[in-house]
Design a protein around this motif. Structure first.
Motif, PDB file in Angstrom:
ATOM      1  N   ILE A  53       4.797  -2.823 -24.262  1.00 49.94           N
ATOM      2  CA  ILE A  53       5.565  -1.581 -24.140  1.00 49.94           C
ATOM      3  C   ILE A  53       4.818  -0.392 -24.738  1.00 49.94           C
ATOM      4  O   ILE A  53       5.004   0.756 -24.308  1.00 49.94           O
ATOM      5  N   LEU A  54       3.930  -0.658 -25.712  1.00 48.54           N
ATOM      6  CA  LEU A  54       3.178   0.428 -26.334  1.00 48.54           C
ATOM      7  C   LEU A  54       2.282   1.125 -25.308  1.00 48.54           C
ATOM      8  O   LEU A  54       2.145   2.354 -25.338  1.00 48.54           O
ATOM      9  N   GLU A  55       1.700   0.361 -24.375  1.00 45.12           N
ATOM     10  CA  GLU A  55       0.881   0.962 -23.314  1.00 45.12           C
ATOM     11  C   GLU A  55       1.713   1.900 -22.455  1.00 45.12           C
ATOM     12  O   GLU A  55       1.250   2.965 -22.036  1.00 45.12           O
ATOM     13  N   VAL A  56       2.963   1.521 -22.188  1.00 43.02           N
ATOM     14  CA  VAL A  56       3.846   2.361 -21.363  1.00 43.02           C
ATOM     15  C   VAL A  56       4.175   3.658 -22.097  1.00 43.02           C
ATOM     16  O   VAL A  56       4.134   4.751 -21.511  1.00 43.02           O
ATOM     17  N   ILE A  57       4.472   3.535 -23.382  1.00 42.70           N
ATOM     18  CA  ILE A  57       4.821   4.718 -24.187  1.00 42.70           C
ATOM     19  C   ILE A  57       3.640   5.684 -24.243  1.00 42.70           C
ATOM     20  O   ILE A  57       3.792   6.901 -24.041  1.00 42.70           O
ATOM     21  N   GLU A  58       2.449   5.145 -24.504  1.00 42.84           N
ATOM     22  CA  GLU A  58       1.256   6.001 -24.594  1.00 42.84           C
ATOM     23  C   GLU A  58       0.932   6.649 -23.248  1.00 42.84           C
ATOM     24  O   GLU A  58       0.502   7.806 -23.188  1.00 42.84           O
ATOM     25  N   PHE A  59       1.159   5.910 -22.162  1.00 41.13           N
ATOM     26  CA  PHE A  59       0.916   6.461 -20.820  1.00 41.13           C
ATOM     27  C   PHE A  59       1.885   7.606 -20.526  1.00 41.13           C
ATOM     28  O   PHE A  59       1.478   8.678 -20.043  1.00 41.13           O
ATOM     29  N   LEU A  60       3.169   7.414 -20.826  1.00 42.03           N
ATOM     30  CA  LEU A  60       4.169   8.442 -20.549  1.00 42.03           C
ATOM     31  C   LEU A  60       4.011   9.654 -21.459  1.00 42.03           C
ATOM     32  O   LEU A  60       4.324  10.782 -21.065  1.00 42.03           O
ATOM     33  N   ASN A  61       3.496   9.434 -22.673  1.00 37.02           N
ATOM     34  CA  ASN A  61       3.258  10.549 -23.596  1.00 37.02           C
ATOM     35  C   ASN A  61       1.946  11.279 -23.293  1.00 37.02           C
ATOM     36  O   ASN A  61       1.654  12.314 -23.901  1.00 37.02           O
ATOM     37  N   GLY A  62       1.154  10.717 -22.393  1.00 44.66           N
ATOM     38  CA  GLY A  62      -0.128  11.333 -22.049  1.00 44.66           C
ATOM     39  C   GLY A  62      -1.254  10.959 -22.971  1.00 44.66           C
ATOM     40  O   GLY A  62      -2.346  11.546 -22.904  1.00 44.66           O
ATOM     41  N   ASP A  63      -1.045   9.965 -23.861  1.00 43.71           N
ATOM     42  CA  ASP A  63      -2.080   9.551 -24.808  1.00 43.71           C
ATOM     43  C   ASP A  63      -3.018   8.503 -24.218  1.00 43.71           C
ATOM     44  O   ASP A  63      -4.076   8.218 -24.793  1.00 43.71           O
ATOM     45  N   LYS A  64      -2.624   7.897 -23.101  1.00 45.11           N
ATOM     46  CA  LYS A  64      -3.443   6.856 -22.493  1.00 45.11           C
ATOM     47  C   LYS A  64      -3.362   6.986 -20.981  1.00 45.11           C
ATOM     48  O   LYS A  64      -2.306   7.277 -20.424  1.00 45.11           O
ATOM     49  N   ASP A  65      -4.495   6.773 -20.338  1.00 49.19           N
ATOM     50  CA  ASP A  65      -4.550   6.900 -18.880  1.00 49.19           C
ATOM     51  C   ASP A  65      -4.585   5.501 -18.262  1.00 49.19           C
ATOM     52  O   ASP A  65      -5.540   4.751 -18.463  1.00 49.19           O
ATOM     53  N   LEU A  66      -3.539   5.141 -17.545  1.00 48.00           N
ATOM     54  CA  LEU A  66      -3.491   3.852 -16.859  1.00 48.00           C
ATOM     55  C   LEU A  66      -4.037   4.001 -15.449  1.00 48.00           C
ATOM     56  O   LEU A  66      -3.726   4.965 -14.748  1.00 48.00           O
ATOM     57  N   GLN A  67      -4.865   3.051 -15.055  1.00 48.93           N
ATOM     58  CA  GLN A  67      -5.435   3.070 -13.708  1.00 48.93           C
ATOM     59  C   GLN A  67      -4.572   2.222 -12.772  1.00 48.93           C
ATOM     60  O   GLN A  67      -4.170   1.107 -13.130  1.00 48.93           O
ATOM     61  N   PRO A  68      -4.260   2.731 -11.582  1.00 47.40           N
ATOM     62  CA  PRO A  68      -3.484   1.930 -10.622  1.00 47.40           C
ATOM     63  C   PRO A  68      -4.209   0.632 -10.290  1.00 47.40           C
ATOM     64  O   PRO A  68      -5.432   0.597 -10.164  1.00 47.40           O
ATOM     65  N   HIS A  69      -3.442  -0.411 -10.157  1.00 47.59           N
ATOM     66  CA  HIS A  69      -4.006  -1.729  -9.854  1.00 47.59           C
ATOM     67  C   HIS A  69      -4.283  -1.823  -8.357  1.00 47.59           C
ATOM     68  O   HIS A  69      -3.444  -1.458  -7.535  1.00 47.59           O
TER      69      HIS A  69
ATOM     70  N   GLN B 162       0.838  -1.198   0.000  1.00 47.76           N
ATOM     71  CA  GLN B 162       0.000   0.000   0.000  1.00 47.76           C
ATOM     72  C   GLN B 162       0.877   1.254   0.000  1.00 47.76           C
ATOM     73  O   GLN B 162       1.957   1.265   0.573  1.00 47.76           O
ATOM     74  N   GLY B 163       0.417   2.304  -0.664  1.00 50.47           N
ATOM     75  CA  GLY B 163       1.148   3.568  -0.639  1.00 50.47           C
ATOM     76  C   GLY B 163       1.969   3.846  -1.879  1.00 50.47           C
ATOM     77  O   GLY B 163       2.718   4.824  -1.937  1.00 50.47           O
ATOM     78  N   ILE B 164       1.842   3.012  -2.912  1.00 51.93           N
ATOM     79  CA  ILE B 164       2.523   3.259  -4.184  1.00 51.93           C
ATOM     80  C   ILE B 164       1.588   2.809  -5.305  1.00 51.93           C
ATOM     81  O   ILE B 164       0.901   1.795  -5.181  1.00 51.93           O
ATOM     82  N   ASN B 165       1.528   3.579  -6.380  1.00 54.80           N
ATOM     83  CA  ASN B 165       0.675   3.240  -7.517  1.00 54.80           C
ATOM     84  C   ASN B 165       1.347   2.152  -8.352  1.00 54.80           C
ATOM     85  O   ASN B 165       2.478   2.312  -8.800  1.00 54.80           O
ATOM     86  N   VAL B 166       0.648   1.064  -8.541  1.00 52.66           N
ATOM     87  CA  VAL B 166       1.169  -0.054  -9.325  1.00 52.66           C
ATOM     88  C   VAL B 166       0.413  -0.111 -10.644  1.00 52.66           C
ATOM     89  O   VAL B 166      -0.824  -0.212 -10.669  1.00 52.66           O
ATOM     90  N   TYR B 167       1.153  -0.038 -11.762  1.00 49.68           N
ATOM     91  CA  TYR B 167       0.542  -0.062 -13.089  1.00 49.68           C
ATOM     92  C   TYR B 167       0.946  -1.344 -13.802  1.00 49.68           C
ATOM     93  O   TYR B 167       2.108  -1.524 -14.179  1.00 49.68           O
ATOM     94  N   GLY B 168      -0.015  -2.235 -13.978  1.00 46.68           N
ATOM     95  CA  GLY B 168       0.243  -3.465 -14.708  1.00 46.68           C
ATOM     96  C   GLY B 168      -0.055  -3.277 -16.182  1.00 46.68           C
ATOM     97  O   GLY B 168      -1.168  -2.876 -16.551  1.00 46.68           O
ATOM     98  N   VAL B 169       0.932  -3.531 -17.050  1.00 44.72           N
ATOM     99  CA  VAL B 169       0.761  -3.319 -18.492  1.00 44.72           C
ATOM    100  C   VAL B 169       1.059  -4.609 -19.247  1.00 44.72           C
ATOM    101  O   VAL B 169       1.808  -5.472 -18.787  1.00 44.72           O
ATOM    102  N   GLU B 170       0.444  -4.737 -20.432  1.00 41.03           N
ATOM    103  CA  GLU B 170       0.608  -5.943 -21.232  1.00 41.03           C
ATOM    104  C   GLU B 170       1.716  -5.818 -22.267  1.00 41.03           C
ATOM    105  O   GLU B 170       2.293  -6.822 -22.676  1.00 41.03           O
TER     106      GLU B 170
END
Length: 505
Positions: free
Chosen positions: A159-175, A149-157
């Motif tokens: 690398i494209l999801e990571v790139i889009e998240f860091l570029n602001g094109d996709k919003d990942l929800q913390p697990h 608890q106390g840290i946002n964990v982002y599970g991705v399938e």
């Protein structure tokens, strides 16, 4: 351009943050430094193919990648995602300004998808302690990391999801992981129950005592008497693990890559290695040290079936972990310590032929039986609290329709005894009777004159060592706790002495 990305390395059962510094300059070349192993050196081929297959590329310039601290050996393929994102950031293909707030780990497939990593739980714990905002990792490891608890964990399938998240094109929800809900679902999932065992009431009593006090136990009996059947059921009467024990056990299994699809280890481990195991596999080690079987059994049971068949050197390396409840692996450049607080359950035949000396089926001579017993050293037997003879089950017991007492009922008595011990030893670092030392024995195992006379006679007749004397007192203390008795009396001492059958032999 220089960019810093953060990953993590596993050291023992803890994590250490690794800074991946990526510098892109004029020229040509790909240089990876900082003591990477072969799997990391090969990462550029996986990264190049993965980026190409999702529409990105490695720039044709001079790329220098440093894994700091540079004097710590790095191993494994879990840095693929970290290095790939670092290259994309340094080449300005990713515009994220706060990339240094995240720990990023994952192994890349050639199509850009991510494979699971080892040690997600200790990495998440370390990331939280160091104040990182989030942890980006493969989706398969998300439940495991989200336990923290106390840290946002982002599970991705991929690398494209990571790139889009860091570029602001996709919003990942913390697990999110509901620890309470999962623990209630998983608790008490035992396939074996004491009610399956016909007869053997005296052995069940001894195993209840062993479970209540965390004592080591050895079962001696002929083939088919039920030794293995009984041993496999001891985990079902042990108390449930606390959340701290569960997290500690999960860390070890995660580091060893033995967690599988589980997010957390809820039930106490039951580890049963084959007798051909090596000493390194049992206690841990290797060029890149990994936890051994005794550490995987931490907070649970280590079952050694047919004890004399194990190599003597394998058995002897357990002597120090049995006393200290941890094992230290030393190499020229580093030393790691793994916890190994386990309950040892062993079984063996009384002779090479498999039978006791007075059994008509016994074909072994006295010297053959002696040589067979001598495969187990005295110092190791001294560290085993209860020695139990298991005799064949009579036909009347086998044919009886009534089932024995259920594990659930035995477990309740064990839990009550453990609660007494927890209260008695609170704030001392001791959890149950098998862990107490001479100081606690003097304080909590005060004997009356009758008890002293009884144990003195036993020591003289059986030629017991000082360690065996301590073991008898600890077992007697557990027997007293099971009977809800504050004092240890002669009845408890007498029963404890009965559980030293190998000393009598």
């Amino acid at each position: 351009m220089l960019k810093k990305i953060f990953g993590s390395a596993i050291f023992g059962v803890s994590a250490q943050t690794i800074t991946i510094e990526v510098n892109i300059d004029q020229g040509v070349g790909y240089h990876l430094v900082g003591l990477p192993d072969s799997a990391i050196k090969e990462s550029n081929f996986r990264i190049q193919a993965a980026l190409k297959n999702i529409g990105y590329k490695i720039p044709g310039k001079k790329i220098t990648i440093n894994m700091a601290p540079a004097d710590l050996q790095k191993e494994g393929s879990s840095y693929d995602l970290t290095i790939a994102i670092g290259i994309l950031c340094a080449s300005e293909q990713i515009q994220h300004q706060s990339i240094e707030e995240y720990i990023i780990m994952g192994e890349l497939s050639l199509d850009g998808s991510l494979r699971p990593i080892k040690g997600a739980l200790p990495i998440a714990i370390q990331a939280k302690e160091e104040g990182f905002t989030g942890f980006i990792l493969p989706k398969q490891n998300a439940d495991e990391a989200a336990v923290v608890q106390g840290i946002n964990v982002y599970g991705v399938e991929n690398i494209l999801e990571v790139i889009e998240f860091l570029n602001g094109d996709k919003d990942l929800q913390p697990h999110h992981f509901d620890l309470k809900d999962h623990s209630l679902q998983e608790l008490n999932k035992y396939t074996h129950c004491f009610s399956d065992v016909k007869g053997q009431e005296n052995v069940k009593r001894a195993m209840e005592i062993a479970a209540a006090g965390g004592h080591n136990i050895i079962l001696i009996g002929p083939p088919g008497s039920g030794k293995t059947m009984l041993a496999k059921r001891i985990a079902s009467i042990l108390p449930p693990m606390t959340i701290d024990e569960s997290l500690e056990t999960t860390k070890i299994h995660s580091v060893a890559g033995k967690l599988g699809n589980r997010s957390l280890v809820y039930n106490r481990p039951f580890i049963s290695p084959h007798h051909t195991i090596s000493d390194v596999a049992l206690v841990g080690g290797g060029s890149y040290p990994q936890p051994g079987e005794i550490s995987l059994a931490h907070n649970g049971v280590l079952f050694l079936d047919e004890l004399p068949e194990f190599k003597r050197s394998v058995l002897e390396v357990m002597r120090q972990p049995l006393e200290d409840r941890e094992v230290t692996i030393s190499r020229a450049r580093f030393t790691v310590t793994y916890p190994s607080s386990f309950m040892l359950v062993a079984s063996m035949n009384p002779s090479p032929s498999g039978y006791f000396a007075d059994d008509p089926q016994n074909t072994s001579s006295f010297h053959e039986m002696q040589r067979y017993m001598n495969k187990i050293s005295g110092p190791l037997l001294d560290r085993i609290d209860l020695h139990i003879e298991v005799t064949p089950v009579p036909f009347d017991d086998l044919s009886e329709a009534r089932n024995g007492e259920k594990s659930m009922n035995v477990r309740q008595r064990v839990i009550k005894a453990r609660e007494i011990q927890t209260q008695r030893y609170k704030n001392s670092g001791i959890h149950y009777n098998s862990q107490i030392g001479p100081k606690e024995l003097d304080k909590f195992c005060i004997l009356d004159d009758e008890s002293k006379k009884l144990i003195k006679t036993a020591m003289e007749r059986l030629n017991l060592s000082a360690r065996a004397y301590d073991r008898i007192l600890r077992v007697a203390r557990t027997i007293a706790d099971l009977s809800q008795s504050e004092a240890v009396n002669a009845k408890h001492i007498a029963e404890a002495i009965q559980y030293r059958s190998l000393d009598k032999t």
